[in-house]
Design a protein around this motif. Structure first.
Motif, PDB file in Angstrom:
ATOM      1  N   PHE A  72      -5.310   4.553   2.781  1.00  0.00           N
ATOM      2  CA  PHE A  72      -4.973   3.134   2.843  1.00  0.00           C
ATOM      3  C   PHE A  72      -6.108   2.420   2.841  1.00  0.00           C
ATOM      4  N   PHE A  96       0.665   6.518  -6.876  1.00  0.00           N
ATOM      5  CA  PHE A  96      -0.533   7.258  -7.303  1.00  0.00           C
ATOM      6  C   PHE A  96      -0.466   8.502  -6.919  1.00  0.00           C
ATOM      7  N   LYS A 119       0.864  -1.159  -0.126  1.00  0.00           N
ATOM      8  CA  LYS A 119       0.033  -0.163   0.058  1.00  0.00           C
ATOM      9  C   LYS A 119       0.790   1.188   0.062  1.00  0.00           C
ATOM     10  N   LEU A 123       2.070   1.681  -3.532  1.00  0.00           N
ATOM     11  CA  LEU A 123       0.869   2.133  -4.389  1.00  0.00           C
ATOM     12  C   LEU A 123       0.540   3.640  -4.270  1.00  0.00           C
ATOM     13  N   TYR A 124       0.560   3.933  -2.619  1.00  0.00           N
ATOM     14  CA  TYR A 124       0.498   5.477  -2.461  1.00  0.00           C
ATOM     15  C   TYR A 124       1.295   6.378  -2.865  1.00  0.00           C
ATOM     16  N   GLN A 148      -5.402  -2.487  -6.812  1.00  0.00           N
ATOM     17  CA  GLN A 148      -5.840  -1.533  -7.079  1.00  0.00           C
ATOM     18  C   GLN A 148      -5.994  -0.124  -6.261  1.00  0.00           C
ATOM     19  N   VAL A 149      -5.886   0.876  -6.993  1.00  0.00           N
ATOM     20  CA  VAL A 149      -6.274   2.034  -6.220  1.00  0.00           C
ATOM     21  C   VAL A 149      -7.375   2.779  -6.925  1.00  0.00           C
ATOM     22  N   HIS A 201      -9.053   3.417  -0.117  1.00  0.00           N
ATOM     23  CA  HIS A 201      -8.979   3.746  -1.460  1.00  0.00           C
ATOM     24  C   HIS A 201      -8.017   2.676  -2.193  1.00  0.00           C
ATOM     25  N   ILE A 202      -7.160   1.998  -1.175  1.00  0.00           N
ATOM     26  CA  ILE A 202      -6.178   1.137  -1.958  1.00  0.00           C
ATOM     27  C   ILE A 202      -6.335  -0.347  -1.508  1.00  0.00           C
ATOM     28  N   TYR A 203      -6.648  -1.155  -2.466  1.00  0.00           N
ATOM     29  CA  TYR A 203      -6.999  -2.749  -2.049  1.00  0.00           C
ATOM     30  C   TYR A 203      -5.758  -3.630  -2.891  1.00  0.00           C
ATOM     31  N   VAL A 258      -5.784  10.279  -0.597  1.00  0.00           N
ATOM     32  CA  VAL A 258      -6.089   8.798  -0.740  1.00  0.00           C
ATOM     33  C   VAL A 258      -5.587   8.019   0.679  1.00  0.00           C
TER      34      VAL A 258
END
Length: 211
Positions: A162, A155, A148, A151-152, A181-182, A165-167, A160
């Motif tokens: 954790f 993105f 995460k 991804l953060y 996914q975000v 919005h972040i899976y 956003v």
């Protein structure tokens, strides 16, 4: 030069990991910093943070870049002047970068039991109750947190969450890879994620996938 590990991710990206064993003086030798970065280092109170910062400049040098090739946007996301995508991380005695033609993110985390106490802030903790023991739960939670984080970073959009919005798709510990996914406001991105465990640390790195 303790370049700890180099990983080529298909034709898409390259990961470089550094084990920080040198003094700040040794790491500063031969490195030219921009005026802004020199000021940042001078204001760092932690010697380990200063050494981590300089070790990243050696990782850049290993790929033919200098500090002057690196710049940050208004959200604090790093970029390379030649148009390549880059992400940077350092944790305790390790630092790493990932460079790619496509959007990327990377994170290194020390494996610590305290993650069990904060897990509810970034993932549904009940999903991990079926794991065999606390050590396995800690390892997997560290992987998910690192994923995460990466991804953060990729993105790089304010607001956003954790948790919301972040899976990260579920995965088996032994597989060391997953997808994620975000989704935030009108934007949604898919990613491929890989993990690496070493010396009590976990590295997660993510590459943007085609939607």
């Amino acid at each position: 030069m303790p370049l700890y590990k180099t990983i080529t991710v298909g034709n898409d990206a390259k990961v470089l990991i550094w084990k920080i064993e040198e003094s700040f003086g040794q790491l500063s030798s031969g490195i030219s910093l921009t005026k802004n970065c020199a000021a940042r280092v001078a204001n760092m109170k932690s010697d380990l943070h200063r050494r981590g910062f300089m070790s990243v400049r050696h990782l850049l040098a290993a790929e033919g870049y200098t500090d002057h090739d690196l710049f940050y946007d208004e959200n604090g996301k790093p970029h390379l002047k030649d148009g390549k995508c880059i992400s940077i991380t350092h944790s305790f005695i390790f630092s790493a970068i990932i460079i790619s033609d496509i959007e990327v993110g990377i994170d290194i985390e020390k494996q610590r039991s305290k993650i069990l106490k904060i897990a509810h802030k970034f993932t549904p903790i009940e999903e991990y109750r079926t794991l065999a023991n606390e050590d396995a739960i800690m390892r997997k939670l560290t992987m998910v947190w690192g994923a995460k984080e990466s991804l953060y970073k990729s993105f790089a959009t304010p607001g956003v969450s954790f948790l919301q919005h972040i899976y990260v798709e579920d995965f088996r510990l032994e597989n060391l890879q997953t997808t994620a996914q975000v989704g935030f406001e009108d934007a949604e991105e898919n990613y491929r994620v890989w993990f690496l465990e070493f010396e009590g640390f976990t590295c997660a790195y993510a590459l943007k996938a085609e939607n």
